[in-house]
Design a protein around this motif. Structure first.
Motif, short mmCIF file in Angstrom:
data_model
loop_
_atom_site.label_atom_id
_atom_site.label_comp_id
_atom_site.label_asym_id
_atom_site.label_seq_id
_atom_site.Cartn_x
_atom_site.Cartn_y
_atom_site.Cartn_z
N ASP A 29 -3.21 39.63 -29.49
CA ASP A 29 -1.99 40.46 -29.36
C ASP A 29 -1.35 40.67 -30.77
O ASP A 29 -0.59 39.90 -31.17
N PHE A 30 -1.76 41.83 -31.34
CA PHE A 30 -1.48 42.11 -32.43
C PHE A 30 -0.05 42.07 -32.92
O PHE A 30 0.41 41.30 -33.93
N ALA A 31 0.81 42.75 -32.52
CA ALA A 31 2.27 42.68 -32.85
C ALA A 31 3.21 42.31 -31.61
O ALA A 31 4.29 42.45 -31.57
N GLY A 32 2.56 42.10 -30.54
CA GLY A 32 3.40 41.42 -29.25
C GLY A 32 3.88 42.21 -28.01
O GLY A 32 4.72 42.17 -27.47
N SER A 33 2.80 43.11 -27.61
CA SER A 33 2.85 43.79 -26.18
C SER A 33 3.35 42.68 -25.23
O SER A 33 4.29 43.06 -24.12
N GLY A 34 2.43 41.63 -25.16
CA GLY A 34 2.72 40.54 -24.33
C GLY A 34 3.75 39.53 -24.72
O GLY A 34 4.74 39.22 -24.18
N ILE A 35 3.46 39.22 -25.81
CA ILE A 35 4.32 37.81 -26.61
C ILE A 35 5.96 38.31 -26.44
O ILE A 35 6.81 37.32 -26.47
N VAL A 36 6.19 39.73 -27.02
CA VAL A 36 7.41 39.86 -26.91
C VAL A 36 7.92 40.84 -25.81
O VAL A 36 8.94 40.50 -25.22
N HIS A 37 7.31 41.86 -25.70
CA HIS A 37 7.80 42.72 -24.54
C HIS A 37 7.64 42.42 -23.24
O HIS A 37 8.46 42.38 -22.29
N MET A 38 6.35 41.80 -23.01
CA MET A 38 6.25 41.28 -21.47
C MET A 38 7.14 40.15 -21.25
O MET A 38 7.46 39.76 -20.14
N ALA A 39 7.22 39.19 -22.18
CA ALA A 39 7.98 38.12 -22.20
C ALA A 39 9.55 38.39 -21.87
O ALA A 39 10.07 38.03 -20.98
N GLY A 40 10.04 39.46 -22.70
CA GLY A 40 11.36 40.00 -22.18
C GLY A 40 11.51 40.77 -20.92
O GLY A 40 12.49 40.34 -20.20
N ALA A 41 10.50 41.29 -20.40
CA ALA A 41 10.50 41.79 -19.25
C ALA A 41 10.47 40.72 -17.88
O ALA A 41 11.05 40.77 -16.96
N SER A 42 9.77 39.72 -18.43
CA SER A 42 9.48 38.83 -17.18
C SER A 42 10.94 37.89 -16.99
O SER A 42 11.19 37.67 -16.03
N ALA A 43 11.43 37.67 -18.31
CA ALA A 43 12.98 37.05 -18.13
C ALA A 43 13.65 38.05 -17.35
O ALA A 43 14.79 37.51 -16.83
N ALA A 44 13.76 39.32 -17.58
CA ALA A 44 14.68 40.17 -17.06
C ALA A 44 14.40 40.26 -15.52
O ALA A 44 15.40 40.30 -14.78
N LEU A 45 13.18 40.30 -15.21
CA LEU A 45 12.85 40.17 -13.63
C LEU A 45 13.26 39.06 -13.09
O LEU A 45 13.75 39.24 -11.88
N ALA A 46 13.40 37.99 -13.52
CA ALA A 46 13.88 36.84 -12.85
C ALA A 46 15.42 37.01 -12.76
O ALA A 46 15.77 36.57 -11.81
N GLY A 47 15.99 37.34 -13.75
CA GLY A 47 17.42 37.66 -13.76
C GLY A 47 17.89 38.71 -12.66
O GLY A 47 18.87 38.41 -11.83
N VAL A 48 17.18 39.70 -12.71
CA VAL A 48 17.22 40.95 -11.66
C VAL A 48 17.28 40.31 -10.04
O VAL A 48 17.87 40.67 -9.27
N ILE A 49 16.19 39.65 -10.07
CA ILE A 49 15.97 39.16 -8.63
C ILE A 49 17.07 38.22 -8.22
O ILE A 49 17.42 38.30 -7.16
N LEU A 50 17.68 37.24 -8.91
CA LEU A 50 18.72 36.64 -8.57
C LEU A 50 20.02 37.31 -8.55
O LEU A 50 21.02 37.13 -7.72
N LEU A 51 19.99 38.25 -9.17
CA LEU A 51 21.33 38.99 -9.57
C LEU A 51 21.67 40.12 -8.47
O LEU A 51 22.62 40.28 -7.91
N GLY A 52 20.48 40.69 -7.95
CA GLY A 52 20.64 41.64 -7.13
C GLY A 52 21.00 43.15 -7.37
O GLY A 52 21.15 43.20 -8.58
#
Length: 422
Positions: free
Chosen positions: A176-199
């Protein structure tokens, strides 16, 4: 390499690192403008507060413990101090190869470049949970995300550590040269968890399954934010070459810049055309997300594709982000700015495209790496959000949401002459 050449290359590479880090830092402004443009006017002050505060928290937490966790497994103070000139020269003199072919730069410049990446990952979360999350709940999560969750998965990828001592992603062919997964997918994964609990936001979805659009208040700001992100991405990907002071590295940097720009262009046009076919209109928000999608996709490997391939990779991201935003809405996952789609779905797509042009990566390694990042960040975030929810709550009241979180959380409005909650 003689000492004078070494010192010149050290200075050039350090300066390049710092300037690229400054470009990435400027992406914080891009996220702030994009998000504030895509939320309603009554929530603008709070979204701006979050973006400035999360950047500051990321800088502090990565200094306190994040950098150490990511690169040496320590949970002590990172201890980034002044680089001693004499010690650097002594280290150079003590190496037979004289650092030939390697990256040479000041340790504080490396920290600065790394810390702005942490803030980028956290910025992705901000837009996805906008308009209904408590400000202080978000900031508490930012402390954990930037201090522990992100640095831990970073230690398994860029840090080279084994995943809980079980396997090494580098040995499996993960890249992962500059972070498609390490940075961006990681941020989206944290966001998804929050959105699910938040509604979802009130009124977003009807009882009969209908999806209601909630327009943003300031599309010129959203467009400005996208252009700022586009510009900052040259530092994001270009700086990840880690070096500039020789011909090969300079050529690599030039190719990375070219491909980064090409992918963004391909993503934006593909999203615009896709939206026109699906909706019959030129949807600006899809165009903006298409540009970001293209940038996210190429981030995983911007150095090995041709410019035409980069354009096509970006176009795939632009198409994917439109269908992902539609799909998440059908699942009643409310993401006001499309962050989960642009950074998560397209981050995964970027990882899976790496082996097409980079023989050092494998599809199985990319899949295992992506799964490792998603599972860790999503589960750790879900637990963290859950604890915060139990202790202090994560969602504002229905009345506060109706009035706008600017008044409820910040006590002021961004546009007092045009908006009133009274």
């Amino acid at each position: 390499m003689d000492s004078n050449v070494f010192q010149l290359q050290y200075a050039i590479d350090t300066f390049y690192f710092l300037m690229c880090g400054a470009l990435v830092m400027w992406m914080a402004a891009g996220f702030a403008m994009l998000e504030s443009g895509l939320v309603r006017a009554k929530n603008t002050t709070e979204i701006l507060t979050k973006n400035v505060a999360l950047y500051s928290i990321a800088c502090i937490m990565y200094l306190v413990c994040g950098y150490a966790i990511m690169y040496d497994g320590s949970i002590l103070l990172s201890g980034i101090g002044v680089t001693d000139t004499a010690s650097v020269l002594a280290d150079f003199a003590g190496r037979e190869d004289g650092f030939e072919g390697g990256s040479i730069y000041s340790a504080p410049s490396d920290f600065f470049f790394q810390v702005v990446f942490v803030a980028t990952a956290m910025s992705i979360v901000s837009g996805a949970v906008a308009e209904r999350m408590k400000l202080w709940a978000f900031l508490v999560f930012a402390v954990v995300m930037t201090g522990v969750i992100y640095p831990m998965e970073g230690s398994w990828t860029w840090g080279g550590s084994d995943v809980f001592g079980l396997y090494n992603l580098g040995d499996l062919g993960f890249s992962d040269f500059a972070g498609s997964g390490i940075v961006h997918m990681a941020g989206a994964s944290a966001a998804l968890a929050g959105v699910i609990l938040l509604g979802a936001r009130k009124g977003k979805y009807g009882s009969n399954g209908e999806i209601r659009a909630i327009p943003g208040a300031n599309l010129p700001l959203a467009a400005l934010g996208t252009f700022i992100l586009w510009m900052g991405w040259f530092g994001f990907n270009g700086g990840s070459v880690l070096k500039l002071g020789d011909i090969a590295s300079a050529n690599s940097v030039a190719m990375v810049f070219l491909n980064t720009n090409a992918a963004a262009a391909g993503g934006s046009i593909a999203a615009l055309i896709t939206a026109r076919i699906l909706f019959g209109k030129a949807d600006l928000t899809m165009l903006l997300n298409g540009a970001i999608a293209g940038l996210v996709v190429i981030t995983a490997e911007p150095s090995t594709p041709t410019a035409l391939q980069a354009t096509l990779w970006g176009a795939l991201g632009g198409i994917a982000v439109v269908f992902s935003i539609i799909g998440l809405d059908k699942l009643r996952i409310d993401d006001p700015v499309g962050a989960i789609s642009a950074h998560g779905v397209c981050g995964l797509l970027g990882l899976l495209l790496v082996p097409v042009t980079n023989s050092g990566a494998s599809f199985s390694g990319q899949l295992i790496g992506a799964a490792t990042i998603f599972v860790w960040v999503f589960l750790a975030s879900m637990v963290t959000w859950g604890i915060i929810k139990a202790i202090m709550g994560i969602r504002v009241t229905e009345e506060e949401e109706y009035e706008g979180v600017d008044i409820a959380e910040c006590g002021m409005e961004a546009y007092p002459e045009f908006v009133s909650s009274k």
